[in-house]
Design an enzyme around this catalytic site. Structure first.
Site, short mmCIF file in Angstrom:
data_model
loop_
_atom_site.label_atom_id
_atom_site.label_comp_id
_atom_site.label_asym_id
_atom_site.label_seq_id
_atom_site.Cartn_x
_atom_site.Cartn_y
_atom_site.Cartn_z
N HIS A 127 0.88 -1.19 0.00
CA HIS A 127 0.00 0.00 0.00
C HIS A 127 0.91 1.23 0.00
CE1 HIS A 127 -3.47 2.39 0.66
NE2 HIS A 127 -3.81 2.06 1.89
N HIS A 176 -2.03 -2.62 -9.69
CA HIS A 176 -3.00 -2.01 -8.81
C HIS A 176 -4.25 -2.88 -8.77
CE1 HIS A 176 -5.70 0.97 -7.02
NE2 HIS A 176 -4.60 1.54 -6.58
N ASP A 219 2.71 5.48 -6.98
CA ASP A 219 3.96 5.52 -6.22
C ASP A 219 5.20 5.32 -7.06
OD1 ASP A 219 2.93 6.10 -3.75
OD2 ASP A 219 2.37 4.03 -3.36
#
Ligand code: CMC
Length: 392
Positions: free
Chosen positions: A228, A269, A327
Site C-alpha cells: 500500500h 493495482h 507511487d
C-alpha cells in the site's frame, strides 16, 4: 452455520455507499466528488481539495478563507505531546512515531470525542488535517536529532509543512515555489482513493464508534505496508538496488519469477487495469521538478522510465495489465525536494488524512451505518474432546 460469499481480499464486495471518490479502473479515471483529478491537480490548492472531499462542494472564496483559518488555528500540538517524541528511539522510523502520536491525540482532545455529535466530529476532522503535518515534521526532526519546529501560521499549508521539515531555530528557511507547488500536487493526488486498505481500516475501526484519532492511527498502520503506501519508499529502494540501466532486464526477470518474492514496486493495482491517472500526472511533473531543482536525481528518473518502457512491452506485464501506479514516480520527486526516503510514506499519510476523515465523517452521518463485521468460512477441526496433558 450459514452460507457466505467467499471473497478474500474483498475483490468484489462493496462495503458501503460513498459519494466521495469515483474510480473506473478499466479506463483509468479518477474523480473527487465528480471533478476529474487532472483538473484538480493542476488548478486547485490542497486545502481547496480537502474542503471538497470533506463537504462535497468546492468552496466559495469566503468559505475557503474560513476553512484555511480554521485549519491554521489547529496546527499547534499540545505542548505535553513533545514528551512523546522524546520517548521514541533516536532512529525510530517516522511512520512508527506517526502511528503512536496520532493515536495519542485522543488523550489530549477530549472536548471533541463525542462521535455522535456532528460538531465534535467536524472539530476532530479539522484537528487531524491540521495536526498530522505538524506531527509528521516533528517525527522527522526527532529522527535526525534536531529540535521540533513550531508551525508558522502566516504560511500556506504546504509551505508551512516544508518549513517545519527544513528550518531550524538558528536558520530559517523559505521554501522555493517549485517545491511548494510540487508538494501541493502530490498531496492532491494522494488525498483520497475510495475504499483502499487504509480507508477501509478507518471505516471498520470507526464503525464500532471508536474515536477518529484512534481510527486514523489504525489507517496509518495499514498504510505503512509495502503493498500500500509503503510502496513509494520501496520503489526508491528498488531503483537504488537496480542502480544501472543495464541491470533492468535482470530485475524484470526476477519480478516475473514466481519463486522469487521480488515484485516490481510501483507497478500493478487492485483497481486500475490501465495506466494509473495519478502516475501519468506525476511523470509529467517529474520532468519539470527535476529540471528546476538540481538534476542530481536524473539518473534515477531515467532508470525508472527505462523500467517502465520495458515492462509496458513485456508479455508478463501486458497480460496481467500491470501499469505504473501513483507511487512509481512520487519518490523521485520527493527525493528531488530533499525529502528523505523514510518520510515518503509519511507524506502519503499527511495527504490521505483528508480522505480518511472525509470517509469517517460520511460514514458517521449515514443512518444506515452498522458495525462492520465480516464473516468467514470455517476450515478448522470438527468438535473434539479435551484431553489431559499427560494423554496428548
Ligand atoms: N510485479 C510483478 N508481478 C506482479 C506485480 C508486480 N508489481 N503486481 C502484480 N503482479 C502479478 C501477481 O504475481 C499476479 O500474477 P499471477 O496471476 O501469475 O499469480 C498478478 O500480477 C495479479 O496480482 P495480485 O497480487 O493478485 O493483484 P492484487 O490486486 O492482489 O495486488 C498490488 C495489487 C498493488 C498489491 C500488487 O500489484 C503489488 O504488490 N504491487 C507492487 C506494490 C505497489 O506498488 N503497491 C502500491 C499500490 S498503489 C498505492 C496505493 O494505493 O497504496
Amino acid at each position: 452455520a450459514g452460507i457466505f460469499t467467499y471473497d478474500p481480499g474483498f475483490m468484489s464486495t462493496a462495503s458501503c455507499n460513498s459519494a466521495i471518490t469515483y474510480i473506473d479502473g478499466e479506463q483509468g479515471i479518477l474523480r473527487y466528488r465528480g471533478y476529474p483529478i487532472e483538473q484538480l491537480a493542476t488548478k486547485a490548492s490542497f486545502l481547496e481539495v480537502a474542503y471538497l472531499l470533506l463537504y462535497g462542494e468546492l468552496p466559495k472564496e469566503p468559505e475557503l478563507d474560513d476553512f484555511e483559518g480554521v485549519i491554521t488555528r489547529h496546527t499547534m500540538l499540545n505542548e505535553n505531546l513533545k514528551d512523546f517524541f522524546q520517548g521514541f528511539h533516536h532512529d525510530a522510523h517516522p511512520m512508527a512515531i506517526l502511528v503512536g502520536v496520532v493515536g495519542s491525540l485522543s488523550a489530549f482532545y477530549h472536548d471533541s470525542l463525542s462521535v455522535h455529535d456532528e460538531r465534535h466530529r467536524e472539530i476532530s476532522a479539522h484537528r487531524l488535517i491540521a495536526k498530522v503535518p505538524t506531527i509528521a515534521a516533528a517525527a522527522y526532526k526527532h529522527s535526525i536529532g534536531e529540535p521540533i519546529m513550531y508551525p508558522r501560521n502566516d504560511l500556506r499549508y504546504c509551505a508551512n509543512f516544508l518549513r517545519m521539515m527544513f528550518a531550524t531555530p538558528c536558520d530559517d528557511y523559505e521554501p522555493e515555489l517549485i517545491a511548494e507547488k510540487a508538494l501541493n500536487l502530490l498531496f492532491i493526488l494522494h488525498a483520497d482513493h475510495e475504499q483502499n486498505a487504509s480507508t477501509s481500516t478507518v471505516r471498520l475501526a470507526g464503525s464500532s464508534g471508536a474515536n477518529p484519532f484512534a481510527c486514523v492511527a489504525a489507517g496509518i498502520a495499514s498504510l505503512w505496508g509495502p503493498a500500500h503506501g509503503g510502496a513509494n519508499e520501496a520503489v526508491l529502494d528498488m531503483l537504488l538496488e537496480i542502480g544501472d540501466v543495464k541491470e533492468v532486464r535482470r530485475f524484470m526477470e526476477k519480478a516475473k519469477d514466481k519463486d522469487d518474492p521480488f515484485r516490481l514496486m510501483g507497478f500493478g493495482h487492485r483497481v486500475y487495469k490501465n495506466y494509473d491517472p495519478r502516475a501519468k500526472i506525476i511523470r509529467e511533473v517529474c520532468h519539470q521538478v527535476l529540471e528546476e531543482v538540481a538534476d542530481v536525481n536524473n539518473p534515477l528518473f531515467e532508470l525508472a522510465m527505462e523500467l517502465e518502457e520495458i515492462a509496458l512491452n513485456d508479455d508478463y506485464f501486458v497480460e496481467r495489465k500491470l501499469y505504473p501506479n501513483v507511487d512509481f514516480y512520487s519518490g523521485i520527486i520527493y527525493r528531488a525536494l530533499g525529502i528523505p526516503r523514510n518520510m515518503f510514506t509519511v507524506m502519503f499519510a499527511v495527504a490521505r488524512t483528508v480522505g480518511w476523515v472525509s470517509h469517517w465523517m460520511e460514514m458517521m452521518s449515514d443512518p444506515g451505518n452498522r458495525i462492520g463485521r465480516p464473516r468467514q468460512i470455517y476450515c478448522g477441526p470438527d468438535q473434539r474432546d479435551y484431553l489431559p496433558i499427560s494423554q496428548r
